[in-house]
Scaffold this motif. Structure first.
Motif, PDB file in Angstrom:
ATOM      1  N   ARG A  57       0.725  -1.099   0.076  1.00  0.00           N
ATOM      2  CA  ARG A  57       0.013   0.035   0.074  1.00  0.00           C
ATOM      3  C   ARG A  57       0.830   1.180   0.120  1.00  0.00           C
ATOM      4  NH1 ARG A  57      -2.814  -0.628   4.739  1.00  0.00           N
ATOM      5  NH2 ARG A  57      -1.672   0.729   5.821  1.00  0.00           N
ATOM      6  N   ASN A  58       0.583   2.364  -0.954  1.00  0.00           N
ATOM      7  CA  ASN A  58       1.423   3.370  -1.257  1.00  0.00           C
ATOM      8  C   ASN A  58       0.780   4.419  -0.164  1.00  0.00           C
ATOM      9  OD1 ASN A  58       2.345   6.049  -1.758  1.00  0.00           O
ATOM     10  ND2 ASN A  58       2.982   5.241  -3.646  1.00  0.00           N
TER      11      ASN A  58
ATOM     12  N   SER B 224      -0.329   8.109  -1.419  1.00  0.00           N
ATOM     13  CA  SER B 224      -1.159   8.415  -2.217  1.00  0.00           C
ATOM     14  C   SER B 224      -2.731   8.284  -1.822  1.00  0.00           C
ATOM     15  CB  SER B 224      -1.567   7.141  -3.311  1.00  0.00           C
ATOM     16  OG  SER B 224      -1.864   5.789  -2.651  1.00  0.00           O
ATOM     17  N   CYS B 225      -2.660   8.002  -0.383  1.00  0.00           N
ATOM     18  CA  CYS B 225      -4.099   7.552   0.464  1.00  0.00           C
ATOM     19  C   CYS B 225      -4.969   8.946   0.512  1.00  0.00           C
ATOM     20  CB  CYS B 225      -3.760   7.203   1.818  1.00  0.00           C
ATOM     21  SG  CYS B 225      -3.141   5.452   1.754  1.00  0.00           S
TER      22      CYS B 225
ATOM     23  N   THR C 135      -8.841   5.239   0.697  1.00  0.00           N
ATOM     24  CA  THR C 135      -8.204   4.413  -0.459  1.00  0.00           C
ATOM     25  C   THR C 135      -7.236   4.680  -0.828  1.00  0.00           C
ATOM     26  OG1 THR C 135      -9.478   6.293  -1.761  1.00  0.00           O
ATOM     27  CG2 THR C 135     -10.787   4.597  -1.331  1.00  0.00           C
ATOM     28  N   CYS C 136      -6.223   3.863  -1.294  1.00  0.00           N
ATOM     29  CA  CYS C 136      -4.804   4.098  -1.773  1.00  0.00           C
ATOM     30  C   CYS C 136      -4.396   3.310  -2.842  1.00  0.00           C
ATOM     31  CB  CYS C 136      -3.803   3.620  -0.441  1.00  0.00           C
ATOM     32  SG  CYS C 136      -4.316   4.112   1.098  1.00  0.00           S
ATOM     33  N   ASN C 137      -3.433   3.845  -3.644  1.00  0.00           N
ATOM     34  CA  ASN C 137      -2.937   2.958  -4.528  1.00  0.00           C
ATOM     35  C   ASN C 137      -2.156   1.916  -4.004  1.00  0.00           C
ATOM     36  OD1 ASN C 137      -3.781   4.811  -6.655  1.00  0.00           O
ATOM     37  ND2 ASN C 137      -1.800   6.063  -6.585  1.00  0.00           N
TER      38      ASN C 137
ATOM     39  N   ARG D  62      -0.408  -2.485  -4.820  1.00  0.00           N
ATOM     40  CA  ARG D  62       0.055  -3.545  -5.850  1.00  0.00           C
ATOM     41  C   ARG D  62      -0.098  -4.804  -4.993  1.00  0.00           C
ATOM     42  NH1 ARG D  62       4.350  -0.206  -5.265  1.00  0.00           N
ATOM     43  NH2 ARG D  62       5.819  -1.865  -4.526  1.00  0.00           N
TER      44      ARG D  62
ATOM     45  N   PRO E  53      -0.973  -3.974 -10.465  1.00  0.00           N
ATOM     46  CA  PRO E  53      -1.643  -2.594 -10.007  1.00  0.00           C
ATOM     47  C   PRO E  53      -2.834  -3.007  -9.256  1.00  0.00           C
ATOM     48  CG  PRO E  53      -1.077  -2.451 -12.442  1.00  0.00           C
ATOM     49  CD  PRO E  53      -1.024  -4.245 -11.834  1.00  0.00           C
TER      50      PRO E  53
ATOM     51  N   PHE F  81      -5.586  -1.554  -5.900  1.00  0.00           N
ATOM     52  CA  PHE F  81      -6.446  -0.274  -5.110  1.00  0.00           C
ATOM     53  C   PHE F  81      -6.722  -0.898  -3.625  1.00  0.00           C
ATOM     54  CE2 PHE F  81     -10.453  -1.407  -6.515  1.00  0.00           C
ATOM     55  CZ  PHE F  81     -11.348  -1.188  -5.264  1.00  0.00           C
TER      56      PHE F  81
ATOM     57  N   TYR G 207      -7.630  -5.311  -0.589  1.00  0.00           N
ATOM     58  CA  TYR G 207      -6.890  -5.071  -1.861  1.00  0.00           C
ATOM     59  C   TYR G 207      -7.352  -5.918  -2.921  1.00  0.00           C
ATOM     60  CZ  TYR G 207      -3.218  -3.863   1.314  1.00  0.00           C
ATOM     61  OH  TYR G 207      -2.418  -3.254   2.515  1.00  0.00           O
TER      62      TYR G 207
END
Length: 106
Positions: free
Chosen positions: A47-48, A51-52, A61-63, A65, A77, A79, A93
């Motif tokens: 989880r990045n 970006s959240c 919500t976050c970007n 992988r 990819p 979310f 995820y």
């Protein structure tokens, strides 16, 4: 780092799993967690944090992988959606063809 056994779902079906938070010395803004299911399938989810976005105060919500089992595939990819609710927190995820969920109840 401890291992936890939350309530888990894989593609909408209940399943047993354990999660293991993992440290990332190289990327402090990413949260890496290994999800190990009862059939010994392991997914790593990233989880990045940078970006959240927090929507409505209860959903984040976050970007993200998803690293598929066996490490042969490239990270997918995805979310992340984290949901606060009375009595617990749910982590989701979602990537192409995979939906991993684990949640805790008080």
């Amino acid at each position: 780092m401890a291992q936890y056994s939350p309530n888990c779902e894989r593609n909408g079906k209940s399943d047993y799993c354990a999660i293991t938070p993992m440290e990332r010395a190289d990327k402090k803004d990413e949260i890496l967690t290994a999800i190990t299911f009862s059939d010994h399938t392991v997914y790593e989810v990233v989880r990045n944090e940078a970006s959240c976005k927090n929507t409505s105060g209860k959903v984040m919500t976050c970007n993200a992988r998803i690293i598929a089992p066996h490490g042969g595939d490239k990270p997918m990819p995805a979310f992340y959606r984290g949901t606060y609710y009375e009595g617990g927190y749910k982590h989701e995820y979602v990537g192409k063809g995979i939906h991993l969920t684990y949640f805790f109840l008080d």
